[in-house]
Design a protein around this motif. Structure first.
Motif, short mmCIF file in Angstrom:
data_model
loop_
_atom_site.label_atom_id
_atom_site.label_comp_id
_atom_site.label_asym_id
_atom_site.label_seq_id
_atom_site.Cartn_x
_atom_site.Cartn_y
_atom_site.Cartn_z
N VAL A 1 0.84 -1.20 0.00
CA VAL A 1 0.00 0.00 0.00
C VAL A 1 0.87 1.25 0.00
O VAL A 1 0.55 2.26 -0.63
N GLU A 2 2.02 1.17 0.69
CA GLU A 2 2.92 2.33 0.78
C GLU A 2 3.54 2.69 -0.57
O GLU A 2 4.05 3.79 -0.75
N ASP A 3 3.46 1.76 -1.54
CA ASP A 3 3.99 2.06 -2.88
C ASP A 3 3.07 2.97 -3.67
O ASP A 3 3.50 3.62 -4.63
N LEU A 4 1.79 3.01 -3.30
CA LEU A 4 0.85 3.88 -3.99
C LEU A 4 1.07 5.32 -3.55
O LEU A 4 1.49 5.59 -2.43
N ALA A 5 0.78 6.26 -4.44
CA ALA A 5 0.91 7.67 -4.10
C ALA A 5 -0.02 8.00 -2.94
O ALA A 5 -1.19 7.61 -2.95
N GLY A 6 0.52 8.70 -1.94
CA GLY A 6 -0.26 8.95 -0.74
C GLY A 6 -1.26 10.08 -0.86
O GLY A 6 -2.19 10.18 -0.05
N PRO B 1 -1.60 6.16 -9.72
CA PRO B 1 -0.38 6.88 -9.34
C PRO B 1 0.38 6.14 -8.24
O PRO B 1 -0.22 5.68 -7.26
N VAL B 2 1.70 6.01 -8.41
CA VAL B 2 2.54 5.39 -7.38
C VAL B 2 3.67 6.34 -7.03
O VAL B 2 3.85 7.39 -7.63
N GLU C 1 -10.81 -0.74 -19.08
CA GLU C 1 -10.25 -1.76 -19.97
C GLU C 1 -8.86 -2.17 -19.52
O GLU C 1 -8.56 -3.35 -19.38
N GLY C 2 -7.95 -1.20 -19.33
CA GLY C 2 -6.58 -1.49 -18.95
C GLY C 2 -6.15 -0.69 -17.74
O GLY C 2 -6.89 0.15 -17.22
N CYS C 3 -4.92 -0.96 -17.29
CA CYS C 3 -4.37 -0.32 -16.09
C CYS C 3 -3.06 0.36 -16.45
O CYS C 3 -2.13 -0.29 -16.93
N TYR C 4 -2.99 1.68 -16.21
CA TYR C 4 -1.79 2.48 -16.50
C TYR C 4 -1.18 2.89 -15.17
O TYR C 4 -1.71 3.75 -14.46
N LEU C 5 -0.08 2.26 -14.83
CA LEU C 5 0.64 2.53 -13.59
C LEU C 5 1.69 3.59 -13.87
O LEU C 5 2.48 3.44 -14.79
N TYR C 6 1.70 4.68 -13.07
CA TYR C 6 2.59 5.79 -13.43
C TYR C 6 3.09 6.53 -12.19
O TYR C 6 2.52 6.43 -11.10
N GLY D 1 13.21 15.96 -18.75
CA GLY D 1 12.20 16.40 -19.70
C GLY D 1 11.03 15.45 -19.85
O GLY D 1 10.30 15.51 -20.84
N VAL D 2 10.83 14.55 -18.90
CA VAL D 2 9.74 13.58 -18.95
C VAL D 2 8.71 13.95 -17.90
O VAL D 2 9.06 14.24 -16.75
N SER D 3 7.44 13.93 -18.29
CA SER D 3 6.36 14.32 -17.37
C SER D 3 5.91 13.17 -16.49
O SER D 3 5.50 13.39 -15.35
N ALA D 4 5.94 11.95 -17.01
CA ALA D 4 5.51 10.78 -16.24
C ALA D 4 6.21 9.54 -16.80
O ALA D 4 6.57 9.48 -17.98
N TYR D 5 6.38 8.56 -15.93
CA TYR D 5 6.97 7.26 -16.29
C TYR D 5 5.90 6.21 -16.02
O TYR D 5 5.29 6.21 -14.94
N ALA D 6 5.65 5.31 -16.99
CA ALA D 6 4.47 4.45 -16.87
C ALA D 6 4.71 3.04 -17.39
O ALA D 6 5.63 2.79 -18.18
N ARG D 7 3.83 2.14 -16.94
CA ARG D 7 3.71 0.79 -17.50
C ARG D 7 2.22 0.51 -17.69
O ARG D 7 1.38 1.03 -16.94
N PHE D 8 1.89 -0.34 -18.68
CA PHE D 8 0.49 -0.60 -19.01
C PHE D 8 0.20 -2.09 -19.01
O PHE D 8 0.93 -2.87 -19.64
N PHE D 9 -0.87 -2.48 -18.32
CA PHE D 9 -1.30 -3.88 -18.25
C PHE D 9 -2.78 -3.94 -18.67
O PHE D 9 -3.59 -3.15 -18.20
N ASN D 10 -3.10 -4.90 -19.55
CA ASN D 10 -4.49 -4.98 -20.01
C ASN D 10 -4.93 -6.43 -20.17
O ASN D 10 -5.07 -6.93 -21.29
#
Length: 294
Positions: free
Chosen positions: A149-154, A171-172, A198-203, A212-221
């Motif tokens: 749970v602590e890995d998720l953004a608080g 958000p994590v 439909e899918g899950c975008y973890l970012y 210069g990157v706004s977000a870092y993500a992985r996608f699971f569907n």
């Protein structure tokens, strides 16, 4: 029947990077079941078929299927790769740089620039953002993602948003938490169904601003048979809208989302958000071609 096909690496500047798309042009003669069988054969996250549009004003119509035979909509790498191929194959009027694509019943504008041997850049409109509700059970969410749970953004909750396809944006805390995720497929499929996604975008947005990157993500569907996707335009679009809405990016015209690093296929997805207008931009290369003997 011989059916030509092409392999396009979208959101990439060189072959063997970005998100690979199997593309079948001139596919009007193929029945739906054959399209689904071809998508299973290629076993990529999506296979796109170019067919004649059936709505006035459209230049090209795109139909995309997952390996599970599910037809998906929205303008992501499935459309990006198709337009890169159209530009590189000489099928677009050289006197125009703006076109209209039909995806499902929607007509979306596409801009193609830099048509040369060195590359093509494609910018595509997505549907207006919709924010469809939050997932408040942080314990259950962390469990299906294989995280604590602590890995998720608080300070923020996961939510379902769409610019053409409904995805759960989670958000994590940091990049390490994104990379540590090991989703439970069955559990995530049920959670997504309950959430209407439909899918899950973890970012994460906990990044070095110098990069210069706004977000870092992985996608699971798992709902459409995609274990993990290296570049997901239909998820990057709603994420960009959320980042703008919540004041997490300052330059609304230049949002960069990095994805695919964990899969060894680093991808950078460019986006801009202007009110209800979300535009996604990327480059790509035609990496291979062949013929199916059916």
């Amino acid at each position: 029947m011989d059916v030509p096909f092409f392999w396009v690496d979208a959101f990439a500047t060189t072959a063997l990077a970005g998100n690979p798309l199997a593309l079948v042009p001139d596919a009007d003669a193929l029945p739906d079941e054959t399209m689904r069988a071809i998508a299973r054969e290629f076993n990529q996250s999506e296979t796109t078929f170019l067919v004649r549009p059936d709505r006035p004003g459209a230049d090209h119509r795109l139909r995309s299927f997952t390996p599970a035979g599910v037809e998906v909509f929205g303008a992501g790498h499935n459309a990006m790769g198709a337009w890169i191929w159209l530009a590189r194959s000489g099928r677009l009027d050289p006197g125009r740089d703006t076109f209209v694509q039909q995806i499902g019943d929607e007509l979306l504008q596409v801009r193609v620039s830099g048509r040369s041997e060195s590359g093509v850049e494609v910018s595509m409109e997505q549907s207006a953002p919709r924010f469809l509700g939050r997932v408040e059970d942080r314990v259950a969410l962390a469990a299906v993602l294989g995280l604590d749970v602590e890995d998720l953004a608080g300070d923020r909750l996961a939510e379902v948003a769409s610019t053409g396809a409904e995805h759960l944006l989670v958000p994590v805390r940091n990049i390490e938490a994104v990379d540590a995720a090991q989703p439970d497929t069955a559990g995530l499929r049920k959670l997504l169904a309950d959430a209407g996604a439909e899918g899950c975008y973890l970012y994460t947005v906990d990044l070095d601003p110098v990069a210069g990157v706004s977000a870092y993500a992985r996608f699971f569907n798992p709902t459409v048979g995609i274990v993990e996707d290296p570049a997901t335009g239909t998820a990057a679009g709603p994420l960009a809208a959320v980042l703008v809405r919540d004041g997490l990016v300052h330059d609304h015209a230049r949002i960069i989302i990095e994805q695919g690093r964990k899969l060894g296929r680093p991808s950078r997805i460019g986006l801009s958000v202007d009110g209800p207008l979300v535009t996604i931009t990327g480059t790509g290369v035609v990496a291979a071609e062949g013929v199916l003997h059916l």
